[in-house]
Every structure is written in C-alpha cells, then in structure tokens.
Motif scaffolding. Structure first.
Motif, mmCIF file in Angstrom:
data_model
loop_
_atom_site.group_PDB
_atom_site.id
_atom_site.type_symbol
_atom_site.label_atom_id
_atom_site.label_comp_id
_atom_site.label_asym_id
_atom_site.label_seq_id
_atom_site.Cartn_x
_atom_site.Cartn_y
_atom_site.Cartn_z
ATOM 1 N N ASP A 254 49.993 77.326 69.628
ATOM 2 C CA ASP A 254 50.066 76.060 68.884
ATOM 3 C C ASP A 254 50.209 74.874 69.839
ATOM 4 O OD1 ASP A 254 49.890 77.501 66.559
ATOM 5 O OD2 ASP A 254 52.043 77.444 66.131
ATOM 6 N N VAL A 255 51.066 75.013 70.840
ATOM 7 C CA VAL A 255 51.299 73.912 71.780
ATOM 8 C C VAL A 255 50.075 73.702 72.673
ATOM 9 C CG1 VAL A 255 52.693 73.159 73.754
ATOM 10 C CG2 VAL A 255 53.802 74.184 71.764
ATOM 11 N N LEU A 256 49.474 74.786 73.133
ATOM 12 C CA LEU A 256 48.310 74.677 74.021
ATOM 13 C C LEU A 256 47.092 74.091 73.314
ATOM 14 C CD1 LEU A 256 48.667 78.003 76.016
ATOM 15 C CD2 LEU A 256 48.697 75.709 76.990
ATOM 16 N N ASN A 257 47.063 74.178 71.988
ATOM 17 C CA ASN A 257 45.950 73.591 71.229
ATOM 18 C C ASN A 257 45.882 72.070 71.388
ATOM 19 O OD1 ASN A 257 44.820 75.945 70.220
ATOM 20 N ND2 ASN A 257 46.067 75.939 68.355
ATOM 21 N N SER A 258 46.993 71.467 71.775
ATOM 22 C CA SER A 258 47.003 70.009 71.966
ATOM 23 C C SER A 258 46.380 69.605 73.300
ATOM 24 C CB SER A 258 48.438 69.475 71.883
ATOM 25 O OG SER A 258 49.223 69.950 72.968
ATOM 26 N N TYR A 259 46.121 70.592 74.157
ATOM 27 C CA TYR A 259 45.499 70.342 75.464
ATOM 28 C C TYR A 259 43.986 70.469 75.283
ATOM 29 C CZ TYR A 259 45.189 70.652 80.627
ATOM 30 O OH TYR A 259 44.920 70.432 81.959
ATOM 31 N N SER A 260 43.338 69.356 74.984
ATOM 32 C CA SER A 260 41.916 69.376 74.629
ATOM 33 C C SER A 260 41.033 69.723 75.829
ATOM 34 C CB SER A 260 41.499 68.015 74.075
ATOM 35 O OG SER A 260 41.524 67.037 75.101
ATOM 36 N N GLU A 261 39.840 70.218 75.523
ATOM 37 C CA GLU A 261 38.871 70.530 76.574
ATOM 38 C C GLU A 261 38.442 69.264 77.310
ATOM 39 O OE1 GLU A 261 35.571 72.811 75.273
ATOM 40 O OE2 GLU A 261 36.766 74.572 74.728
ATOM 41 N N GLU A 262 38.408 68.137 76.598
ATOM 42 C CA GLU A 262 38.047 66.869 77.233
ATOM 43 C C GLU A 262 39.062 66.504 78.313
ATOM 44 O OE1 GLU A 262 36.039 67.208 73.430
ATOM 45 O OE2 GLU A 262 38.159 67.358 73.957
ATOM 46 N N GLU A 263 40.346 66.660 78.001
ATOM 47 C CA GLU A 263 41.389 66.346 78.983
ATOM 48 C C GLU A 263 41.343 67.331 80.141
ATOM 49 O OE1 GLU A 263 46.198 65.409 79.213
ATOM 50 O OE2 GLU A 263 45.370 66.421 77.440
ATOM 51 N N GLN A 264 41.125 68.602 79.816
ATOM 52 C CA GLN A 264 41.014 69.614 80.870
ATOM 53 C C GLN A 264 39.873 69.281 81.827
ATOM 54 O OE1 GLN A 264 40.900 73.714 79.382
ATOM 55 N NE2 GLN A 264 41.925 73.028 77.529
ATOM 56 N N LEU A 265 38.734 68.927 81.270
ATOM 57 C CA LEU A 265 37.559 68.640 82.095
ATOM 58 C C LEU A 265 37.792 67.411 82.962
ATOM 59 C CD1 LEU A 265 34.692 69.317 82.900
ATOM 60 C CD2 LEU A 265 33.858 68.007 80.931
ATOM 61 N N GLU A 266 38.437 66.405 82.405
ATOM 62 C CA GLU A 266 38.725 65.185 83.167
ATOM 63 C C GLU A 266 39.585 65.503 84.390
ATOM 64 O OE1 GLU A 266 40.969 60.855 82.571
ATOM 65 O OE2 GLU A 266 40.545 62.136 80.832
ATOM 66 N N ILE A 267 40.622 66.320 84.190
ATOM 67 C CA ILE A 267 41.513 66.689 85.297
ATOM 68 C C ILE A 267 40.792 67.586 86.288
ATOM 69 C CG2 ILE A 267 43.641 67.905 85.906
ATOM 70 C CD1 ILE A 267 44.748 67.069 83.168
ATOM 71 N N ALA A 268 39.994 68.530 85.772
ATOM 72 C CA ALA A 268 39.253 69.445 86.639
ATOM 73 C C ALA A 268 38.264 68.682 87.521
ATOM 74 C CB ALA A 268 38.515 70.484 85.806
ATOM 75 N N LYS A 269 37.614 67.677 86.952
ATOM 76 C CA LYS A 269 36.680 66.852 87.731
ATOM 77 C C LYS A 269 37.414 66.091 88.836
ATOM 78 C CE LYS A 269 33.060 65.998 84.273
ATOM 79 N NZ LYS A 269 32.396 64.962 83.439
ATOM 80 N N GLU A 270 38.596 65.585 88.503
ATOM 81 C CA GLU A 270 39.399 64.857 89.479
ATOM 82 C C GLU A 270 39.788 65.771 90.648
ATOM 83 O OE1 GLU A 270 43.954 63.111 89.707
ATOM 84 O OE2 GLU A 270 42.923 63.119 87.771
ATOM 85 N N LEU A 271 40.218 66.989 90.313
ATOM 86 C CA LEU A 271 40.593 67.957 91.348
ATOM 87 C C LEU A 271 39.386 68.356 92.193
ATOM 88 C CD1 LEU A 271 42.935 70.276 89.238
ATOM 89 C CD2 LEU A 271 43.640 68.732 91.060
ATOM 90 N N ALA A 272 38.253 68.577 91.522
ATOM 91 C CA ALA A 272 37.034 68.978 92.225
ATOM 92 C C ALA A 272 36.595 67.900 93.207
ATOM 93 C CB ALA A 272 35.924 69.265 91.216
ATOM 94 N N ALA A 273 36.673 66.645 92.793
ATOM 95 C CA ALA A 273 36.267 65.524 93.652
ATOM 96 C C ALA A 273 37.163 65.432 94.885
ATOM 97 C CB ALA A 273 36.310 64.225 92.864
ATOM 98 N N TYR B 165 42.082 77.126 85.008
ATOM 99 C CA TYR B 165 40.940 76.608 84.253
ATOM 100 C C TYR B 165 39.905 77.728 84.055
ATOM 101 C CZ TYR B 165 42.924 72.023 85.117
ATOM 102 O OH TYR B 165 43.765 70.944 85.151
ATOM 103 N N SER B 166 39.161 77.635 82.965
ATOM 104 C CA SER B 166 38.165 78.655 82.656
ATOM 105 C C SER B 166 36.951 78.512 83.565
ATOM 106 C CB SER B 166 37.715 78.535 81.200
ATOM 107 O OG SER B 166 36.974 77.347 80.999
ATOM 108 N N TYR B 167 36.202 79.600 83.727
ATOM 109 C CA TYR B 167 35.004 79.598 84.566
ATOM 110 C C TYR B 167 33.997 78.563 84.058
ATOM 111 C CZ TYR B 167 30.588 81.072 86.629
ATOM 112 O OH TYR B 167 29.385 81.081 87.284
ATOM 113 N N THR B 168 33.835 78.495 82.740
ATOM 114 C CA THR B 168 32.876 77.555 82.142
ATOM 115 C C THR B 168 33.248 76.117 82.468
ATOM 116 O OG1 THR B 168 32.431 79.071 80.321
ATOM 117 C CG2 THR B 168 31.830 76.771 79.989
ATOM 118 N N LEU B 169 34.521 75.792 82.357
ATOM 119 C CA LEU B 169 34.970 74.429 82.617
ATOM 120 C C LEU B 169 34.852 74.091 84.108
ATOM 121 C CD1 LEU B 169 37.667 72.592 80.775
ATOM 122 C CD2 LEU B 169 37.769 72.487 83.262
#
Length: 268
Positions: free
Chosen positions: A147-166, A193-197
């Motif tokens: 329930d709590v993890l559902n609030s962590y949207s894929e959009e937010e995950q991707l934004e952070i993942a892109k920042e880390l990748a850069a 993070y998931s492989y897809t993300l």
C-alpha cells in the motif's frame, strides 16, 4: 492475607516505591500503581491483587523502556518488540505495552512506513525493491508495504533513475558507452530499480563519443592492458591479448586497430 507494614521511596528512582509485607520487602511499584491501588500502610493484599499489580508495573516498565527507545527516532512495532524482548520482558507484558503505545500514538507502522519510504527516496535515491527490503527488515506487514509503495509512482522512479544515470555517465566519461551502460545498470539494479525502468533511464542518455574522445579513452584503457600483459607476453600474443581486452570493453574495431598501430609505431 498479608498486610503492608511499610512503604519507602526508592533511592535511585524517587518515582518508585518499595512495599514491605509483614516487615519484609515484597516488591516495588511505580508511583502510578501505588496511587491506582491506593497502597497504604496497614492495607491487606490478596495474592491475586499482588500479581495484578506486579503485572501492571511490568507493563509500565516496558512502556517506559519503549518510550526511551522511541525517543531517538521513529521505530516500527517489530523493532520495539525486539528491543523489549532483549530487555527480557514477557510476551504478555510486551503486548500490553504495545497496545498502550498505539493508544497514545507513539507507535504507528503506517506513518513509520511512509516516513521510511520518503527517507529512502530523498536521501538514498532508492528504488521500490530496495525500499521494500528495508520495510521487511523492520517487520512491516506485507500488505502495508504494498500500500505504501503504491504511492511511489513510476514517473518519480524514472525521474530519479535518470538523475542517477546522468551522474554516473558524467563520472565515467573515460569509459566506453558499453561500460557506462553496464555501470549504470549494475548501480541502479542494486538500488532497487526494475530492469525495464533502468533501460528507459539509459535510453535518455547521449553516450556517443567523438574521434578525439575515443582516442583518449582507448589510450588510457589500452595502456593499462598493455602494461598488465607485457610482463608475460610480447609481439603478436601481446597485441592479440590487448585487442581482445579492448573489444570486450566495447571499443569499435577501427579504434582498436588505430591504437595497436600507434603502439607498433612506438615500438619501432
């Protein structure tokens, strides 16, 4: 029934009182228990009342220990239970202390999980899988985790993942695109993070190298391989070993050949 013959205030803790029955020390209680049971000199106590008081007093001790433990930071119910077990309180006492903590809003696994989520995201830049592992360690209910993890949207995950990748790409600029992608993949997967993300985060990067960059990169990595293998190999065998190593690191054939040609000219 035994009669209270004397009541004295504790020396180390003035909020606790020593109860004497028939001139012999019997037990000590917290001031709140003393007041609740109206303990006074001359009062008769049956065994059931004594046991009830002792149980209530143990609950208060456990409750106070838990409050002290919670004073440093938020804790999950499981963490508090574990701490009280370490202090050798019984299960029944712990259960009652936990109930009181919930009643007075000192314990709240929902709020704890939400705070843990935001801390892991903001401070650790963690992905959902890593955060879920942290929640499991804290003993959070599986359904509450979801329930709590559902609030962590894929959009937010991707934004952070892109920042880390850069950041990784900028730090590893003297590596080949293949090496950089592998570094990003390994780092982000470890962060949960998931492989897809991760794949989407990498796709957003421009990792192409111009001719001058390739020259600098192959020289740095090629020279390391050359030094590593030159102590055991020479001539064709050395060149082949270095070529193989550079190819595995993702260097294009033409870049590798130019580097080998340059090394041959240096040896002439």
């Amino acid at each position: 029934m035994p009669i209270i013959s004397k009541i004295t205030r504790g020396k180390r803790n003035p909020e606790r009182y020593n109860i004497y029955l028939e001139e012999k020390f019997a037990f000590s209680v917290d001031e709140a228990v003393l007041i609740r049971y109206q303990l006074t000199k001359g009062k008769e106590l049956d065994q059931w009342t004594i046991e009830e008081m002792n149980f209530e007093d143990e609950v208060r001790k456990a409750y106070n220990k838990a409050l002290n433990y919670l004073g440093f930071r938020m804790r999950s119910e499981d963490e508090v239970r574990t701490k009280l077990k370490e202090k050798e309180f019984g299960n029944a006492v712990i259960d009652e202390a936990i109930k009181k903590l919930y009643t007075h809003k000192f314990l709240d696994d929902q709020a704890f999980s939400e705070a843990l989520l935001r801390t892991q995201i903001n401070s650790g830049k963690k992905g959902p899988r890593a955060i879920q592992q942290e929640m499991q360690k804290k003993g959070i209910d599986k359904q509450m985790q979801e329930d709590v993890l559902n609030s962590y949207s894929e959009e937010e995950q991707l934004e952070i993942a892109k920042e880390l990748a850069a950041k990784i790409a900028a730090k590893e600029k003297m590596k080949t695109p293949s090496q950089i992608k592998q570094k990003i993949n390994d780092s982000l997967m470890r962060k949960g993070y998931s492989y897809t993300l991760v794949k989407l985060a990498i796709e957003d990067l421009d990792l192409e190298k111009d001719e001058d960059q390739w020259t600098d990169i192959v020289k740095e990595q090629g020279d390391k391989l050359w030094r590593k293998h030159s102590s055991k190999l020479t001539g064709y065998d050395l060149k082949s070993k270095v070529k193989q190593g550079l190819y595995q690191k993702g260097f294009p054939s033409e870049v590798i050949n130019e580097y080998i040609e340059q090394k041959e000219q240096e040896d002439d």
